[in-house]
Write an enzyme that holds these catalytic residues in place. Structure first.
Site, PDB file in Angstrom:
ATOM      1  N   CYS A   1       0.830  -1.204   0.000  1.00  0.00           N
ATOM      2  CA  CYS A   1       0.000   0.000   0.000  1.00  0.00           C
ATOM      3  C   CYS A   1       0.869   1.260   0.000  1.00  0.00           C
ATOM      4  CB  CYS A   1      -0.954  -0.009   1.187  1.00  0.00           C
ATOM      5  SG  CYS A   1      -0.186   0.456   2.749  1.00  0.00           S
TER       6      CYS A   1
ATOM      7  N   CYS B   1       2.657   2.145   3.338  1.00  0.00           N
ATOM      8  CA  CYS B   1       3.807   1.284   3.629  1.00  0.00           C
ATOM      9  C   CYS B   1       4.982   1.662   2.730  1.00  0.00           C
ATOM     10  CB  CYS B   1       3.444  -0.187   3.445  1.00  0.00           C
ATOM     11  SG  CYS B   1       2.519  -0.856   4.844  1.00  0.00           S
TER      12      CYS B   1
ATOM     13  N   CYS C   1      -2.913  -4.895   1.606  1.00  0.00           N
ATOM     14  CA  CYS C   1      -1.472  -4.651   1.527  1.00  0.00           C
ATOM     15  C   CYS C   1      -0.693  -5.872   2.020  1.00  0.00           C
ATOM     16  CB  CYS C   1      -1.117  -3.431   2.349  1.00  0.00           C
ATOM     17  SG  CYS C   1       0.644  -3.167   2.549  1.00  0.00           S
TER      18      CYS C   1
ATOM     19  N   CYS D   1       1.233  -4.460   5.595  1.00  0.00           N
ATOM     20  CA  CYS D   1       0.494  -4.071   6.811  1.00  0.00           C
ATOM     21  C   CYS D   1      -0.818  -4.833   6.983  1.00  0.00           C
ATOM     22  CB  CYS D   1       0.253  -2.568   6.834  1.00  0.00           C
ATOM     23  SG  CYS D   1      -0.887  -1.991   5.564  1.00  0.00           S
TER      24      CYS D   1
ATOM     25  N   ASP E   1      -4.206  -7.730  64.211  1.00  0.00           N
ATOM     26  CA  ASP E   1      -4.845  -9.041  64.171  1.00  0.00           C
ATOM     27  C   ASP E   1      -6.358  -8.877  64.237  1.00  0.00           C
ATOM     28  OD1 ASP E   1      -2.408 -10.271  64.110  1.00  0.00           O
ATOM     29  OD2 ASP E   1      -2.299 -10.554  66.275  1.00  0.00           O
TER      30      ASP E   1
END
Ligand SMILES: [Zn+2]
Lengths: 538, 173
Positions: A21, A24, A118, A121, A353
């Site tokens: 793409c 990218c 793509c 990606c 306690d």
């Protein structure tokens, strides 16, 4: 504004034809301009195509419609500069923002690749950058009903994206090598980074609050892919060490393991097993989860415990509840409801306690409210919560209830070891006593004790001999077999054992001092001398 | 006995007895088991060593040439390094001035946490306060055996009957 240059041309060509793409491609060409990534996907595709056309035109291999003026300008500029210096910047700096609407793209191969998922990606920088997905995230955030004034966005990617990224990197590196250029993996713009550049302004716009890296409110999206294991499997055969099955992990192919394996694997081994360029995927990523999380808030105060039948924390033996309630529950229940938190963690400066009361100014405590949906409260509202807690039970009371920072809680724990505590003990003796038998206790100062770990806690604590100090004592005669003793002691002193001796394991003890057998009937904490949290006016 | 022990011990400790250990008359022991499963091994009051006129001459935790209970060292919450004791593992041998020697057994399966070194320097403690400061040792049974270790031991009521029978038969003979 950074942009593509002449030297990027072969890379653009190579990646585009492999099904990568535009965003990218920018990443691998190290385009650092955030705004460029935010341009509409369609435009980017068109621009890339035109960028390539310039090349083709120059080489006179193809004939394209060159009607678009801005692009024409950059093409020419590029051609001129490119002829002089291949490494010169300045190309594609001007991308038309508006879609000019003309279907002036004739290269149908390139055009079609725009809708393909793509190969690097897997759709993250395509479909998942579109406003529809941003709106989906936004709906999720709004329906979660959190109070927030900013947000930080985080993203988790399917592990094989690293594998595909690695393959694309090897490819581009090889291509650049032809031009005597190098490409380190770090030079590539990170997918996550590019994704955030695109998402941040859109999400910020939709949510109406700014993004802030330090925000306590996190919006996160988890992407997954159906073929993750399939695509990563070869790594496990080459680097079996990196993939050890772990508890609570569904798959050994975690992101960290895959990255580790990619660091180890030799290039030739990788290329033998994984297609380079990566093949076009069958499927798009899926957004598995969109999550919201608010950072914890902390509430502190001091509590009194008036019951000898109330543990500080739930008392469970063999999975069975021994007592119905606990200090932490009585305090936290109401706060959990007001802050709409998922869970809480209670801590305090020491603990008493189950059969010990805590009187005086009470014991400092802090509650971490995990993932609270409500976080903004005024001092007045906090006072109201305190009142509600106090009205709900007569076993405990709370004071100085306030919002504090995580860091401030350290002050409570710091003081724990150093500070003194005062107690009041009701003591029984076997042989009769007169006032004068016990009066001498008042004169003893800084009495050093040797205390072995008490038998009553020995099952869960190491056996040790500790030195503790009783700073002062004050006796109060009651009758021939009873007296009350007020003690000021070093923190960590076991008072019960100091009174009954614990089989002679605490020395000296009240029994040995009085030369009698003694036992403790009641114990109260009268003060925990830590000046935190700050006292509030009532 | 003093009511104080009833308060101090009985509140959290359960008593269990074993009479005539290994067939030796009146060699009775008492174990105090805390609700947290810790066991304190003590001599029962009927034990010959606690009878009037007895003088203890030595207490020896070296139970064999290679094994001394004094060398028992535990570390950490999990008590690593503890010697493991079976029911009839000897804890120590006590000699008295009349030439008798008595072996004190664990009779609780578990890990030895500590022995009482105070009785070495002050043997009188054993006779004066056998069920408190004069204890013999502390043993921690395995978690899964915390209930079963006391099976076969006598409850205080059952032990009382044993004492009663003993009294009757001795006065009868
Ligand atoms: Zn992509």
């Amino acid at each position: 504004m950074s942009s593509l240059t002449e030297k990027d041309r072969p890379i653009v060509q190579l990646l585009l034809s492999a099904g990568t793409c535009p965003r990218c491609i920018f990443r691998f060409c190290r385009v650092g301009s955030q705004t460029l990534y935010r341009h509409p996907y369609k435009d980017l595709m068109k621009d890339l195509k035109q960028f390539l056309e310039g090349n083709q035109e120059e080489e006179d291999r193809a004939c394209f419609d060159v009607a678009d003026p801005p692009c024409k300008r950059f093409r020419h500029g590029h051609t001129e500069e490119g002829a002089d210096d291949l490494n010169q910047n300045g190309v594609l700096s001007q991308i038309p923002l508006a879609n000019d609407g003309n279907a002036d793209v004739e290269n149908s191969d390139v055009e079609n690749s725009a809708v393909e998922v793509c190969n690097v990606c897997l759709g993250i920088l395509q479909e998942f950058c579109e406003i529809d997905f941003v709106k989906k995230m936004c709906e999720k955030v709004n329906s979660s009903d959190f109070q927030f004034t900013s947000f930080v966005f985080s993203v988790s990617l399917p592990p094989q994206l690293s594998v595909r990224e690695h393959a694309a990197w090897l490819l581009v590196k090889q291509e650049m090598g032809k031009l005597d250029l190098s490409l380190a993996k770090d030079d590539i713009v990170q997918l996550k980074e590019a994704y955030k550049w695109i998402i941040h302004p859109q999400l910020s716009e939709e949510l109406g609050v700014p993004t802030d890296g330090k925000s306590l409110f996190e919006v996160s999206v988890v992407f997954a892919h159906p073929e993750t294991d399939e695509e990563c499997r070869f790594l496990a055969t080459v680097c079996p060490d990196c993939f050890k099955p772990a508890k609570n992990k569904q798959s050994v192919f975690t992101r960290m393991a895959v990255i580790k394996a990619l660091e180890k694997i030799k290039e030739e081994d990788f290329l033998k097993h994984f297609p380079c360029p990566p093949s076009s995927p069958k499927n798009l990523c899926v957004a598995l989860e969109i999550q919201c999380n608010n950072g914890a808030v902390f509430v502190a105060g001091r509590y009194n415990k008036y019951s000898r039948n109330l543990p500080q924390t739930p008392w469970i033996i063999d999975g069975e509840r021994k007592l119905e309630s606990s200090v932490e529950e009585l305090i936290s229940e109401h706060l959990m409801a007001e802050f709409k938190a998922d869970s809480f963690n209670f801590s305090s400066s020491g603990r008493e306690d189950v059969d010990v009361r805590t009187l005086g100014n009470g014991r400092p405590f802090a509650i971490e409210l995990v993932n609270p949906h409500r976080i903004h409260f005024t001092a007045e509202e906090m006072k109201g919560f305190q009142q509600t807690i106090n009205n709900s039970s007569d076993k405990i009371q709370v004071r100085d209830l306030q919002l504090v920072t995580r860091e401030a809680i350290g002050r409570m724990k710091e003081g724990e070891e150093e500070k003194t505590k005062t107690y009041s003990a009701l003591i029984w003796t076997d042989k009769t006593i007169q006032k004068e038998h016990i009066a001498f206790l008042d004169d003893i100062k800084e009495l050093k004790l040797d205390q072995k770990t008490p038998l009553r806690v020995l099952h869960r604590r190491p056996l040790a001999l500790r030195c503790r100090i009783i700073h002062t004592m004050k006796s109060q005669y009651i009758d021939e077999h009873h007296f009350r003793l007020h003690l000021k002691t070093q923190a960590g002193t076991y008072i019960k054992e100091f009174v009954h001796g614990d089989f002679g394991r605490t020395k000296p003890n009240i029994g040995s001092l009085l030369n009698r057998t003694t036992d403790i009937l009641e114990l109260d904490v009268e003060s925990v001398d830590i000046d935190w949290p700050p006292a509030l006016e009532n | 006995m003093a009511a104080a022990e009833a308060l101090g011990a009985a509140r959290y400790f359960t008593r269990w007895y074993k009479a005539d250990v290994k067939g030796r008359p009146c060699e009775d022991f008492c174990v105090l088991q805390h609700s947290n499963r810790i066991c304190v091994i003590t001599l029962a009051e009927a034990h010959p060593l606690l009878q009037p006129g007895k003088t203890i001459t030595s207490i020896n935790y070296q139970i064999s040439p290679n094994c001394s209970r004094l060398q028992n060292k535990v570390s950490g919450k999990s008590k690593r390094g503890a010697q493991f004791l079976t029911e009839l593992a000897p804890l120590c041998r006590i000699a008295s001035s009349d030439g008798e020697e008595y072996t004190i057994y664990s009779f609780i399966r578990g890990r030895l946490i500590e022995v009482n070194e105070n009785i070495l320097s002050n043997p009188a403690l054993l006779q004066e306060k056998p069920s408190t400061e004069g204890y013999i040792a502390v043993v921690l049974p395995k978690f899964e055996e915390s209930k079963s270790v006391t099976q076969g031991l006598l409850t205080p009521e059952e032990y009382k009957e044993v004492l009663l029978k003993r009294q009757n038969s001795s006065s009868g003979s």
